[in-house]
Design an enzyme around this catalytic site. Structure first.
Site, PDB file in Angstrom:
ATOM      1  N   SER A 199       3.170   7.177  -8.607  1.00 51.46           N
ATOM      2  CA  SER A 199       1.770   6.793  -8.770  1.00 51.46           C
ATOM      3  C   SER A 199       0.885   8.006  -8.558  1.00 51.46           C
ATOM      4  CB  SER A 199       1.396   5.703  -7.759  1.00 51.46           C
ATOM      5  OG  SER A 199       0.003   5.487  -7.745  1.00 51.46           O
ATOM      6  N   TYR A 212       1.145   1.990   0.435  1.00 52.82           N
ATOM      7  CA  TYR A 212       1.504   2.126  -0.982  1.00 52.82           C
ATOM      8  C   TYR A 212       1.521   3.597  -1.384  1.00 52.82           C
ATOM      9  CZ  TYR A 212       1.189   1.878  -6.056  1.00 52.82           C
ATOM     10  OH  TYR A 212       1.408   2.068  -7.399  1.00 52.82           O
TER      11      TYR A 212
END
Length: 332
Positions: A199, A212
């Site tokens: 990400s 995350y």
């Protein structure tokens, strides 16, 4: 005085060349060539050799980026081994792919919940199913979870009680364990492609998405290290870290726009990057996002993170208002 002026002139041009050309212009030109100028069919013939005994394994293959990889690889002609939690979705997707891509030799599905930990016996069952595949040509480690909404690290369990365990098992353990299962086979074959979906928040840390961001940073660092370990001995094994920003998927809850690509268009471009780069943002605006983050860090001391923090706080407050309103309606 002339010596100092000459020295200043050299330093100035070094900074210009280093920042504008090497750090900014060259990566952007490379993106333009990979995504827009090279021929899609010529690229696929060069880097992919699909056949009925060369399998592509995709985790989290029933939604978003994982599903888009299923479509792209089925279109190229790879047999697919799709892993996901929902058997109903797996059966539906497999049927759709068979009808849409007659060139796809075979599709197998495997129901698996990646919330299981590293030592789970269920991983042994998955490994036995993968061992039945003749050759593994591609592994796409896509499965992942994120926050339901932006939240402080110590408060996320109020919304999702087992979240911290889940994000480690799904985002990190799955990548390590699937790589452990598949990489030795690729080493025996002397070729293969492993694609790990990380990400943009792995390298542009996102406050209120701390766990995350950290889990995706682990995936990115693991990919980079693995690439260096294998590069000299096994040059035909290609390891790639994908660093998407916002993509229109079920997880992001966003619609496609000029700044938010659809999962299909994003993966179409990602396929074109195979063989050219081991670490990529794929979408040119995601690359620019990172460059602006770098620039702000050099010049304005964490201004990017402060802006991101304020935006995440707004998202959190919006979610809390929505939850409070829903609670009032239930009471009434």
């Amino acid at each position: 005085m002339e010596t100092l002026e000459c020295f200043g002139f050299i330093i100035t041009w070094y900074i210009v060349i280093r920042i504008l050309i090497i750090s900014w212009l060259w990566p952007l030109l490379k993106y333009v060539w990979i995504i827009y100028l090279q021929n899609y069919n010529d690229h696929n013939r060069k880097y992919f050799q699909p056949s009925s005994d060369k399998w592509a394994i995709i985790t989290g293959g029933t939604d978003g980026i994982g599903l888009a990889y299923c479509h792209q690889l089925a279109e190229i002609g790879y047999p697919l081994f799709i892993i996901s939690r929902s058997l109903k979705k797996l059966e539906s997707i497999a049927q759709q792919l068979r009808e849409q891509y007659p060139q796809c030799p075979e599709i197998r599905i495997f129901q698996f919940d990646f919330n299981d930990n590293f030592e789970s016996n269920n991983y042994d069952n998955l490994e036995m199913a993968i061992e039945q595949l003749s050759n593994i040509d591609i592994l796409v480690n896509n499965v992942g979870i994120s926050y339901r909404t932006a939240e402080f690290f110590t408060d996320i369990t109020r919304i999702e009680p087992n979240f911290h365990r889940s994000i480690i098992n799904v985002n990190i353990v799955s990548v390590l364990r699937l790589t452990l299962i598949c990489l030795p086979r690729m080493i025996e074959q002397q070729n293969g492609i492993i694609i790990n979906i990380s990400s943009l928040s792995a390298i542009c840390p996102m406050p209120l998405l701390s766990a995350y961001s950290a889990s995706k940073a682990c995936v990115d660092y693991f990919s980079q290290c693995l690439c260096l370990e294998l590069n000299d001995q096994y040059p035909k094994i290609f390891i790639q870290s994908i660093l998407p920003g916002f993509v229109a998927t079920k997880m992001s809850k966003m619609s496609p726009s000029r700044t938010v690509p659809s999962a299909d268009s994003y993966v179409h471009s990602a396929i074109l990057s195979i063989g050219h780069t081991n670490r990529t943002f794929v979408f040119i605006l995601h690359c620019l996002h990172y460059k602006l983050y770098q620039f702000s860090n050099h010049c304005f001391i964490d201004i990017y993170r402060r802006i991101a923090y304020k935006q995440m706080l707004k998202l959190r407050q919006k979610y809390l208002r929505k939850e409070a309103l829903a609670k009032c309606k239930r009471i009434q």
